[in-house]
Scaffold this motif. Structure first.
Motif, mmCIF file in Angstrom:
data_model
loop_
_atom_site.group_PDB
_atom_site.id
_atom_site.type_symbol
_atom_site.label_atom_id
_atom_site.label_comp_id
_atom_site.label_asym_id
_atom_site.label_seq_id
_atom_site.Cartn_x
_atom_site.Cartn_y
_atom_site.Cartn_z
ATOM 1 N N GLY A 81 5.199 -3.358 5.211
ATOM 2 C CA GLY A 81 6.246 -2.431 5.540
ATOM 3 C C GLY A 81 7.435 -3.247 4.854
ATOM 4 N N GLY A 82 8.688 -3.123 5.626
ATOM 5 C CA GLY A 82 9.947 -3.889 5.192
ATOM 6 C C GLY A 82 10.630 -4.559 6.268
ATOM 7 N N LYS A 83 11.989 -4.771 6.215
ATOM 8 C CA LYS A 83 12.683 -5.557 7.058
ATOM 9 C C LYS A 83 12.485 -4.950 8.412
ATOM 10 C CE LYS A 83 15.219 -8.184 3.575
ATOM 11 N NZ LYS A 83 16.721 -8.634 3.039
ATOM 12 N N ARG A 84 12.827 -3.669 8.467
ATOM 13 C CA ARG A 84 13.120 -3.007 9.632
ATOM 14 C C ARG A 84 11.639 -3.136 10.542
ATOM 15 N NH1 ARG A 84 17.370 0.644 9.869
ATOM 16 N NH2 ARG A 84 18.595 1.084 7.873
ATOM 17 N N MET A 85 10.750 -2.804 9.841
ATOM 18 C CA MET A 85 9.389 -3.066 10.694
ATOM 19 C C MET A 85 9.207 -4.565 11.069
ATOM 20 S SD MET A 85 7.064 -0.325 8.740
ATOM 21 C CE MET A 85 5.250 -1.143 9.129
ATOM 22 N N ALA A 86 9.586 -5.399 10.260
ATOM 23 C CA ALA A 86 9.458 -6.849 10.689
ATOM 24 C C ALA A 86 10.122 -7.291 11.816
ATOM 25 C CB ALA A 86 9.855 -7.723 9.566
ATOM 26 N N GLN A 87 11.519 -6.552 11.991
ATOM 27 C CA GLN A 87 12.690 -6.683 12.971
ATOM 28 C C GLN A 87 11.951 -6.209 14.416
ATOM 29 O OE1 GLN A 87 16.081 -4.892 11.371
ATOM 30 N NE2 GLN A 87 16.430 -6.606 10.098
ATOM 31 N N VAL A 88 11.122 -5.483 14.438
ATOM 32 C CA VAL A 88 10.414 -4.870 15.544
ATOM 33 C C VAL A 88 9.363 -5.314 15.964
ATOM 34 C CG1 VAL A 88 11.607 -2.752 15.649
ATOM 35 C CG2 VAL A 88 9.589 -2.879 14.609
ATOM 36 N N GLY A 89 8.863 -6.515 15.367
ATOM 37 C CA GLY A 89 7.433 -7.167 15.391
ATOM 38 C C GLY A 89 6.344 -7.000 14.840
ATOM 39 N N VAL A 90 6.502 -6.136 13.498
ATOM 40 C CA VAL A 90 5.257 -6.140 12.875
ATOM 41 C C VAL A 90 4.881 -6.998 12.042
ATOM 42 C CG1 VAL A 90 4.073 -4.449 11.011
ATOM 43 C CG2 VAL A 90 5.488 -3.503 12.922
ATOM 44 N N ASP A 91 3.693 -7.740 11.853
ATOM 45 C CA ASP A 91 3.254 -8.719 11.084
ATOM 46 C C ASP A 91 3.364 -8.152 9.595
ATOM 47 O OD1 ASP A 91 2.494 -11.262 9.879
ATOM 48 O OD2 ASP A 91 1.138 -11.580 11.170
ATOM 49 N N ILE A 92 4.202 -8.453 8.512
ATOM 50 C CA ILE A 92 4.225 -7.990 7.309
ATOM 51 C C ILE A 92 3.387 -8.828 6.447
ATOM 52 C CG2 ILE A 92 5.485 -6.969 5.475
ATOM 53 C CD1 ILE A 92 5.923 -5.489 8.007
ATOM 54 N N LEU A 93 2.369 -8.117 5.833
ATOM 55 C CA LEU A 93 1.523 -8.917 5.117
ATOM 56 C C LEU A 93 1.942 -8.648 3.484
ATOM 57 C CD1 LEU A 93 -2.072 -8.119 6.364
ATOM 58 C CD2 LEU A 93 -0.729 -10.242 6.658
ATOM 59 N N PHE A 94 2.406 -7.540 3.251
ATOM 60 C CA PHE A 94 3.013 -7.089 1.903
ATOM 61 C C PHE A 94 4.455 -6.406 2.001
ATOM 62 C CE2 PHE A 94 -1.240 -8.219 1.074
ATOM 63 C CZ PHE A 94 -1.422 -8.655 0.042
ATOM 64 N N SER A 95 5.353 -6.592 1.379
ATOM 65 C CA SER A 95 6.592 -5.819 1.304
ATOM 66 C C SER A 95 6.542 -4.594 0.817
ATOM 67 C CB SER A 95 7.610 -6.694 0.628
ATOM 68 O OG SER A 95 8.846 -5.949 0.930
ATOM 69 N N ALA A 96 7.097 -3.553 1.476
ATOM 70 C CA ALA A 96 6.933 -2.106 0.932
ATOM 71 C C ALA A 96 7.671 -2.211 -0.723
ATOM 72 C CB ALA A 96 7.620 -1.173 1.608
ATOM 73 N N SER A 97 8.687 -2.992 -0.703
ATOM 74 C CA SER A 97 9.480 -2.954 -1.813
ATOM 75 C C SER A 97 8.721 -3.452 -3.112
ATOM 76 C CB SER A 97 10.791 -3.995 -1.747
ATOM 77 O OG SER A 97 10.356 -5.299 -1.600
ATOM 78 N N GLU A 98 7.889 -4.299 -2.952
ATOM 79 C CA GLU A 98 6.922 -4.633 -3.929
ATOM 80 C C GLU A 98 5.572 -3.594 -4.503
ATOM 81 O OE1 GLU A 98 7.433 -7.176 -5.829
ATOM 82 O OE2 GLU A 98 9.427 -7.448 -4.509
ATOM 83 N N MET A 99 5.764 -2.635 -3.487
ATOM 84 C CA MET A 99 4.777 -1.756 -3.812
ATOM 85 C C MET A 99 5.001 -0.165 -4.011
ATOM 86 S SD MET A 99 1.883 -2.717 -0.949
ATOM 87 C CE MET A 99 0.766 -1.508 -1.343
ATOM 88 N N SER A 100 6.494 0.143 -3.858
ATOM 89 C CA SER A 100 7.206 1.481 -4.110
ATOM 90 C C SER A 100 7.285 1.691 -5.225
ATOM 91 C CB SER A 100 8.318 1.478 -3.266
ATOM 92 O OG SER A 100 8.971 2.698 -3.504
ATOM 93 N N VAL A 101 6.639 2.799 -5.914
ATOM 94 C CA VAL A 101 6.751 3.398 -7.133
ATOM 95 C C VAL A 101 7.074 4.958 -7.107
ATOM 96 C CG1 VAL A 101 5.133 1.825 -8.125
ATOM 97 C CG2 VAL A 101 4.258 3.603 -7.182
ATOM 98 N N VAL A 102 7.518 5.232 -8.213
ATOM 99 C CA VAL A 102 7.847 6.859 -8.561
ATOM 100 C C VAL A 102 7.121 7.172 -10.017
ATOM 101 C CG1 VAL A 102 10.151 6.371 -9.458
ATOM 102 C CG2 VAL A 102 9.469 8.658 -8.720
ATOM 103 N N GLY A 103 6.618 8.407 -9.981
ATOM 104 C CA GLY A 103 5.751 8.636 -11.162
ATOM 105 C C GLY A 103 4.457 7.952 -11.253
ATOM 106 N N LEU A 104 3.712 8.161 -12.308
ATOM 107 C CA LEU A 104 2.533 7.661 -12.567
ATOM 108 C C LEU A 104 2.412 6.356 -13.581
ATOM 109 C CD1 LEU A 104 0.705 11.135 -13.436
ATOM 110 C CD2 LEU A 104 0.653 9.852 -11.441
ATOM 111 N N THR A 105 3.218 6.443 -14.608
ATOM 112 C CA THR A 105 3.192 5.263 -15.436
ATOM 113 C C THR A 105 3.860 4.070 -14.827
ATOM 114 O OG1 THR A 105 4.985 5.871 -16.493
ATOM 115 C CG2 THR A 105 2.934 6.656 -17.453
#
Length: 394
Positions: A81-105
């Motif tokens: 997830g991201g910062k919002r989920m971390a702020q409510v107590g989720v232990d973030i292992l990987f940031s959503a910003s590093e995994m978000s993509v659009v398209g195939l290539t």
């Protein structure tokens, strides 16, 4: 309809196990990838793995976690997830910003992180055997996770399901086979999934909760704009680097064209929480038009706009909720677009138009996304009273 997470009806999905232990460690270091995770004796607690690979998913996931904690404050959450989920107590292992993509290539640039995240979560599902896996949108990665969870006999709740009614309908078989329950946010999705034999609940769209309680029942800028002195244009180029790189320069050039007619034009850019401000600034530093960037203030920013140029996605719904006329834009790599044309079987790209069943707001797609076309459509919404009124009415 007001969105209430309690309507997810967790009974029958969230099964308590006799030996459940959890130790989430220090949550202050949010968004650090691949940190170690272990469970230690913590009798009576439940553990939920939650995966949100997009900026919008981070917002909706954070609200869901808060609602679940109201039901059981001892639930532990870990995942992506991201910062919002971390702020409510989720232990973030990987940031959503590093995994978000659009398209195939575009996925190739982040493939290493995606593979690492997949392996990490597989290890947790297999070895720690959480009580529930919650998946939020992000279909390709999440359907893979759902398959792993089924293998390890972990119940799966898919919240904000893939839009299989729009494209790649064959995925519905995987959803039926790999999930225990689905919570959908669009009214017609409930019947669609029910007909496929899926346990499904319609819970309403979470953006109605995220939108401020003071949002106007009437659009913020309904006055005639035949000769506005200071027109305000919102620039919403998306929450992924690929989108921003592809769309923001074009939006800036369109604003420059509009400035020829309106020298006092103002441009506002509400920045998604998952986007690095320095990345956006690299496009704005030499821009001929001054663009004011806000962060975490999308609704207040939209309220000030007369028109918005918006990347296809969640932001189109947010803009529609605020009653702001917009132009929807969509542009990916040539290969991604070519493949998409073969598998996407819907007449519109924007969710606002899809839900309405007609083109309410103009869409510019791929080669149609040019500064001249953007400026033309924006100018029409600023000056054509009938066209503007028709959009606001619908």
């Amino acid at each position: 309809m007001n969105y209430k997470p309690t309507a997810l009806q967790m009974k029958g999905v969230f099964h308590r196990k006799e030996t459940v232990r959890t130790d989430f460690g220090d949550r202050s270091t949010c968004c650090e990838p691949s940190r170690s995770f272990s469970r230690s004796p913590f009798p009576g607690a439940k553990l939920v793995v939650i995966v949100a690979g997009e900026a919008s998913g981070d917002l909706h996931g954070s609200n869901l976690v808060k609602a679940m904690r109201q039901l059981d404050k001892d639930i532990g959450f870990i995942g992506i997830g991201g910062k919002r989920m971390a702020q409510v107590g989720v232990d973030i292992l990987f940031s959503a910003s590093e995994m978000s993509v659009v398209g195939l290539t575009e996925v190739w640039g982040k493939l290493r992180t995606i593979v690492r995240a997949s392996r990490r979560l597989k290890s947790i599902l297999k070895n720690d055997h959480p009580d529930l896996l919650i998946l939020i949108d992000y279909p390709d990665f999440n359907l893979h996770m759902a398959g792993l969870a089924r293998r390890f006999r972990i119940p799966v709740l898919y919240y904000i399901s893939p839009q299989v009614w729009a494209w790649r309908k064959g995925r519905v078989k995987k959803i039926v086979h790999r999930t225990n329950r689905i919570a959908v946010i669009l009214p017609f999705e409930e019947q669609f999934y029910a007909e496929q034999g899926v346990e499904v609940d319609y819970v309403g769209h979470p953006l109605l909760d995220a939108c401020p309680s003071t949002w106007p029942r009437e659009p913020a800028n309904t006055a005639s704009l035949t000769n506005p002195v200071h027109p305000v244009v919102g620039l919403l180029p998306g929450s992924r680097k690929e989108e921003i790189r592809s769309l923001l320069p074009c939006m800036i050039e369109a604003a420059e064209i509009l400035r020829e007619r309106y020298p006092e034009i103002r441009c506002l850019l509400p920045l998604a929480e998952t986007v690095d401000p320095a990345f956006v600034e690299s496009f704005l530093s030499a821009a001929p038009v001054k663009v004011h960037v806000t962060r975490g203030e999308i609704y207040d920013t939209l309220k000030a706009c007369h028109v918005a140029l918006v990347a296809s996605g969640t932001a189109t719904l947010e803009t529609a909720i605020m009653g702001i006329p917009m132009v929807i834009v969509y542009k990916v790599s040539r290969i991604s677009y070519w493949v998409g044309r073969m598998i996407i079987k819907v007449p519109h790209i924007g969710l606002v138009n899809l839900v309405a069943g007609e083109e309410i707001v103009p869409e510019l797609i791929q080669a149609g996304v040019t500064p001249e076309r953007l400026a033309h459509e924006a100018l029409k919404l600023l000056e054509d009273t009938d066209a503007r009124a028709e959009i606001l009415k619908k």
